[in-house]
Structure formats: structure tokens, C-alpha cells
Design a protein around this motif. Structure first.
Motif, PDB file in Angstrom:
ATOM      1  N   MET A 257       0.832  -1.206   0.000  1.00  0.00           N
ATOM      2  CA  MET A 257       0.000   0.000   0.000  1.00  0.00           C
ATOM      3  C   MET A 257       0.867   1.255   0.000  1.00  0.00           C
ATOM      4  O   MET A 257       0.581   2.228  -0.704  1.00  0.00           O
ATOM      5  N   SER A 258       1.938   1.240   0.779  1.00  0.00           N
ATOM      6  CA  SER A 258       2.831   2.402   0.843  1.00  0.00           C
ATOM      7  C   SER A 258       3.507   2.631  -0.502  1.00  0.00           C
ATOM      8  O   SER A 258       3.638   3.777  -0.963  1.00  0.00           O
ATOM      9  N   ALA A 259       3.904   1.546  -1.155  1.00  0.00           N
ATOM     10  CA  ALA A 259       4.566   1.662  -2.453  1.00  0.00           C
ATOM     11  C   ALA A 259       3.619   2.218  -3.521  1.00  0.00           C
ATOM     12  O   ALA A 259       4.068   2.882  -4.454  1.00  0.00           O
ATOM     13  N   ASP A 260       2.327   2.005  -3.337  1.00  0.00           N
ATOM     14  CA  ASP A 260       1.337   2.521  -4.283  1.00  0.00           C
ATOM     15  C   ASP A 260       0.851   3.916  -3.909  1.00  0.00           C
ATOM     16  O   ASP A 260      -0.084   4.440  -4.535  1.00  0.00           O
ATOM     17  N   GLY A 261       1.451   4.497  -2.886  1.00  0.00           N
ATOM     18  CA  GLY A 261       1.040   5.831  -2.455  1.00  0.00           C
ATOM     19  C   GLY A 261      -0.286   5.852  -1.730  1.00  0.00           C
ATOM     20  O   GLY A 261      -0.987   6.871  -1.710  1.00  0.00           O
ATOM     21  N   LYS A 262      -0.665   4.759  -1.096  1.00  0.00           N
ATOM     22  CA  LYS A 262      -1.957   4.639  -0.421  1.00  0.00           C
ATOM     23  C   LYS A 262      -1.795   4.408   1.083  1.00  0.00           C
ATOM     24  O   LYS A 262      -2.647   3.803   1.724  1.00  0.00           O
ATOM     25  N   ALA A 263      -0.692   4.898   1.634  1.00  0.00           N
ATOM     26  CA  ALA A 263      -0.422   4.658   3.054  1.00  0.00           C
ATOM     27  C   ALA A 263      -1.539   5.169   3.947  1.00  0.00           C
ATOM     28  O   ALA A 263      -1.829   4.596   5.003  1.00  0.00           O
ATOM     29  N   GLN A 264      -2.193   6.251   3.525  1.00  0.00           N
ATOM     30  CA  GLN A 264      -3.252   6.844   4.349  1.00  0.00           C
ATOM     31  C   GLN A 264      -4.496   5.958   4.419  1.00  0.00           C
ATOM     32  O   GLN A 264      -5.361   6.146   5.280  1.00  0.00           O
ATOM     33  N   LYS A 265      -4.594   4.963   3.520  1.00  0.00           N
ATOM     34  CA  LYS A 265      -5.758   4.082   3.492  1.00  0.00           C
ATOM     35  C   LYS A 265      -5.522   2.766   4.244  1.00  0.00           C
ATOM     36  O   LYS A 265      -6.411   1.910   4.285  1.00  0.00           O
ATOM     37  N   ILE A 266      -4.353   2.614   4.829  1.00  0.00           N
ATOM     38  CA  ILE A 266      -4.043   1.379   5.553  1.00  0.00           C
ATOM     39  C   ILE A 266      -4.846   1.344   6.861  1.00  0.00           C
ATOM     40  O   ILE A 266      -4.786   2.280   7.657  1.00  0.00           O
ATOM     41  N   PRO A 267      -5.637   0.296   7.106  1.00  0.00           N
ATOM     42  CA  PRO A 267      -6.420   0.200   8.346  1.00  0.00           C
ATOM     43  C   PRO A 267      -5.520   0.226   9.582  1.00  0.00           C
ATOM     44  O   PRO A 267      -4.389  -0.266   9.550  1.00  0.00           O
ATOM     45  N   GLN A 268      -6.044   0.780  10.666  1.00  0.00           N
ATOM     46  CA  GLN A 268      -5.259   0.923  11.885  1.00  0.00           C
ATOM     47  C   GLN A 268      -4.787  -0.422  12.427  1.00  0.00           C
ATOM     48  O   GLN A 268      -3.681  -0.546  12.953  1.00  0.00           O
ATOM     49  N   ARG A 269      -5.627  -1.462  12.288  1.00  0.00           N
ATOM     50  CA  ARG A 269      -5.231  -2.775  12.809  1.00  0.00           C
ATOM     51  C   ARG A 269      -3.979  -3.287  12.120  1.00  0.00           C
ATOM     52  O   ARG A 269      -3.174  -4.005  12.729  1.00  0.00           O
ATOM     53  N   VAL A 270      -3.819  -2.950  10.833  1.00  0.00           N
ATOM     54  CA  VAL A 270      -2.635  -3.377  10.102  1.00  0.00           C
ATOM     55  C   VAL A 270      -1.397  -2.716  10.675  1.00  0.00           C
ATOM     56  O   VAL A 270      -0.365  -3.362  10.882  1.00  0.00           O
ATOM     57  N   VAL A 271      -1.507  -1.421  10.942  1.00  0.00           N
ATOM     58  CA  VAL A 271      -0.381  -0.685  11.517  1.00  0.00           C
ATOM     59  C   VAL A 271       0.015  -1.280  12.859  1.00  0.00           C
ATOM     60  O   VAL A 271       1.187  -1.559  13.125  1.00  0.00           O
ATOM     61  N   GLU A 272      -0.982  -1.518  13.711  1.00  0.00           N
ATOM     62  CA  GLU A 272      -0.705  -2.042  15.046  1.00  0.00           C
ATOM     63  C   GLU A 272      -0.087  -3.430  14.997  1.00  0.00           C
ATOM     64  O   GLU A 272       0.873  -3.723  15.710  1.00  0.00           O
ATOM     65  N   ARG A 273      -0.632  -4.299  14.152  1.00  0.00           N
ATOM     66  CA  ARG A 273      -0.137  -5.667  14.111  1.00  0.00           C
ATOM     67  C   ARG A 273       1.204  -5.761  13.381  1.00  0.00           C
ATOM     68  O   ARG A 273       2.022  -6.639  13.691  1.00  0.00           O
ATOM     69  N   SER A 274       1.453  -4.890  12.441  1.00  0.00           N
ATOM     70  CA  SER A 274       2.756  -4.854  11.774  1.00  0.00           C
ATOM     71  C   SER A 274       3.826  -4.371  12.727  1.00  0.00           C
ATOM     72  O   SER A 274       4.965  -4.845  12.696  1.00  0.00           O
ATOM     73  N   VAL A 275       3.484  -3.425  13.584  1.00  0.00           N
ATOM     74  CA  VAL A 275       4.423  -2.919  14.581  1.00  0.00           C
ATOM     75  C   VAL A 275       4.842  -4.026  15.524  1.00  0.00           C
ATOM     76  O   VAL A 275       6.000  -4.166  15.891  1.00  0.00           O
ATOM     77  N   ILE A 276       3.866  -4.855  15.922  1.00  0.00           N
ATOM     78  CA  ILE A 276       4.183  -5.981  16.794  1.00  0.00           C
ATOM     79  C   ILE A 276       5.223  -6.883  16.139  1.00  0.00           C
ATOM     80  O   ILE A 276       6.177  -7.310  16.754  1.00  0.00           O
ATOM     81  N   GLN A 277       5.041  -7.128  14.841  1.00  0.00           N
ATOM     82  CA  GLN A 277       5.984  -7.963  14.120  1.00  0.00           C
ATOM     83  C   GLN A 277       7.359  -7.296  14.095  1.00  0.00           C
ATOM     84  O   GLN A 277       8.374  -7.956  14.295  1.00  0.00           O
ATOM     85  N   GLY A 278       7.361  -5.981  13.856  1.00  0.00           N
ATOM     86  CA  GLY A 278       8.631  -5.270  13.813  1.00  0.00           C
ATOM     87  C   GLY A 278       9.365  -5.325  15.129  1.00  0.00           C
ATOM     88  O   GLY A 278      10.591  -5.488  15.190  1.00  0.00           O
ATOM     89  N   MET A 279       8.631  -5.239  16.234  1.00  0.00           N
ATOM     90  CA  MET A 279       9.240  -5.308  17.554  1.00  0.00           C
ATOM     91  C   MET A 279       9.822  -6.684  17.825  1.00  0.00           C
ATOM     92  O   MET A 279      10.877  -6.830  18.418  1.00  0.00           O
ATOM     93  N   LYS A 280       9.117  -7.736  17.320  1.00  0.00           N
ATOM     94  CA  LYS A 280       9.620  -9.096  17.505  1.00  0.00           C
ATOM     95  C   LYS A 280      10.924  -9.310  16.728  1.00  0.00           C
ATOM     96  O   LYS A 280      11.807 -10.037  17.166  1.00  0.00           O
ATOM     97  N   ASN A 281      10.979  -8.661  15.564  1.00  0.00           N
ATOM     98  CA  ASN A 281      12.171  -8.838  14.751  1.00  0.00           C
ATOM     99  C   ASN A 281      13.344  -8.002  15.279  1.00  0.00           C
ATOM    100  O   ASN A 281      14.473  -8.202  14.867  1.00  0.00           O
TER     101      ASN A 281
END
Length: 281
Positions: A257-281
Motif C-alpha cells: 500500500m505504501s509503495a502505491d502511495g496509499k499509506a493513508q488508506k491502511i487500516p489501523q489494525r494493520v499498523v498495530e499488528r505490523s508494529v508488533i511484528q517489527g518489535m519481535k524482529n
């Protein structure tokens, strides 16, 4: 009045013949159908499940709890078509509170080229013979092997207006209750039904059946990554408790979505759950 309380237990009325013959039944191109002995929890039910193998891939022809029987005499002379005899079992509850085992038998026509369940008939249809590559039942019905299993677009058309979401999912499940998802997709390849299978999976997931939804999502995923599909897969995996796998899909969706210039349309749950993954990594 008696009421039928179906349970997810199935078996074959003719299991003896399935085990007595040399297995597998080999059709065109070396494609085969084998019968796997299965342990059933319902007392008195013994059966085998039918599996199709072609090009190194094996999948069940029917829902995993459906028993089936078949023999080489039901294979057409050109080896492209096979008749099988699946049967479902359930418990009949009567007013006294007692239950007894009942069964529902079918005769299904299988493509030995693809593993598609082409058509379904009553059990008596399996009593007959091949005349050339046409099956002629003892009742006089002549069948040329053609696809009768409804495409996903037809299933969607009949359920799209059903509410609530759970009822809509149950209607889809009922339409597909006998076939395995793999056999259904062999009849209607995802490559020609991308949107329909994505929508079918979404309705199933929305109604609470994420396991079945994932089967159809995976069929579409095999064709290549699609942005919306990644989100759908991630949501189903998350609800099934497969969080590590879900987070990888959330991250892929977020990046796409970010690569397509649609970052503002990403649902909040995606942001939160992706962050969790980033913290684990």
C-alpha cells in the motif's frame, strides 16, 4: 415428529470392495484415485476417504469427513472419467430421545484429468455400464461427462443478499458441503475466477469460517501476490491464532500500500499488528 441431526461423520456402504481391489485406480495420464482407511468416532461406521493424485499433487475429492467407494469397472474406457459412490451418515433423533444411524448415498462423476467432481446423481445412477465413453444407468439415463458443478459466480449471486453474515457463510458452506475446496477449484480454476474466489473467501471469513476461507485464498495466492488478498489472508490467520504468520502478511500489505502511495488508506489494525511484528524482529 422425527428430526434429523446431522453430524460431521461419513462413511461408505460398500467399503469392502474399496479395500478388496488393487489400489489405486489409475486413469488418463497416470492420474489416480486412492482410498485411505480412516478412523471414525461414530460407532459402527468404517470407511475410506477418496484422494486424487496428478502431477505430484494429492488432494481429497470430497470433504475430509466424507467416505467413498469405487472400483476399476467404474472407470471409462478412455480412462478420463470415474464414478465414485460417496455416502454421508448422520444421527436421526426421534421423539423418545433415541438416536439411530442413517445414511445418504450418492453417485458422483469424477474427471480423471483434473480431479473435478463433475456431477452428482442419486445412488442408483452408479448401477449401469459404459457404452463407449457414455455411462448408461440401468434406469436408462445416458450421461456424457460434462461439468455441472456450479461456478463460484453463481454461488455468489445466490448468497450476496443474505443477511446476517453468518447465514450467508452457512449458505456457501451448504452449497460446498460435499466437495473439497481443492476439487471445487479443479472444476473452476482460480486463474479464471480470481475475484469470485476472493469474494467467496471473504464472505466465509466474515461469517466465521476462516479455515475454509483460507483454502480459497490460497488458491488465488498461488497465482501471485495481490494487495487486498494479503489483507484478507492476514485477517483470517490472525483470527485463527496464527499471529506470526498473519503479521508477515500484514507487513507485506502495508509495504504494498505504501509503495502505491496509499499509506493513508491502511487500516489501523494493520499498523498495530505490523508494529508488533517489527518489535519481535
Amino acid at each position: 415428529m422425527a428430526s434429523l441431526k446431522w453430524v460431521l461423520m461419513f462413511g461408505s456402504l460398500f467399503v469392502a470392495s474399496a479395500f478388496a481391489q488393487d489400489l489405486p485406480i489409475v486413469g488418463v495420464g497416470g492420474h489416480s484415485v486412492t482410498f485411505r482407511a480412516t478412523e471414525w468416532t461414530m460407532p459402527g461406521v468404517e470407511s475410506a476417504t477418496a484422494w486424487f493424485t496428478a502431477s505430484g499433487k494429492t488432494f481429497p475429492l470430497f470433504s475430509i469427513d466424507v467416505g467413498a467407494d469405487g472400483h476399476s469397472g467404474w472407470l471409462s474406457p478412455d480412462k478420463k472419467t470415474l464414478l465414485l459412490d460417496p455416502v454421508s451418515f448422520g444421527m436421526l433423533s426421534v421423539e423418545s430421545g433415541e438416536e439411530k444411524l442413517v445414511s445418504q448415498q450418492h453417485c458422483d462423476v469424477i474427471s480423471m484429468e483434473t480431479g473435478c467432481v463433475l456431477a452428482e446423481r442419486s445412488a442408483s445412477f452408479c448401477v449401469g455400464k459404459w457404452v463407449g465413453n457414455q455411462w448408461v444407468s440401468n434406469d436408462g439415463e445416458v450421461f456424457n461427462p460434462v461439468l455441472e458443478t456450479k461456478p463460484p459466480k453463481d454461488l455468489l449471486r445466490h448468497v450476496v443478499d443474505i443477511e446476517p453474515a453468518q447465514s450467508r457463510a452457512e449458505s456457501i458452506e451448504w452449497s460446498l458441503s460435499f466437495l473439497s475446496p481443492e476439487s471445487y477449484m479443479a472444476c473452476h480454476p482460480p486463474a479464471r475466477n480470481v475475484q469470485a474466489f476472493n469474494d467467496l473467501g471473504f464472505y466465509l471469513a466474515e461469517g466465521g469460517n476462516d479455515e475454509l476461507a483460507l483454502k480459497f485464498y490460497r488458491g488465488v495466492e498461488a497465482l501471485g501476490k495481490r494487495t487486498v488478498l494479503m489483507l484478507n489472508i492476514a485477517d483470517s490467520l490472525w483470527r485463527l491464532g496464527r499471529e506470526d504468520e498473519a503479521q508477515r502478511y500484514y507487513s507485506q500489505y502495508r509495504d504494498a500500500m505504501s509503495a502505491d502511495g496509499k499509506a493513508q488508506k491502511i487500516p489501523q489494525r494493520v499498523v498495530e499488528r505490523s508494529v508488533i511484528q517489527g518489535m519481535k524482529n
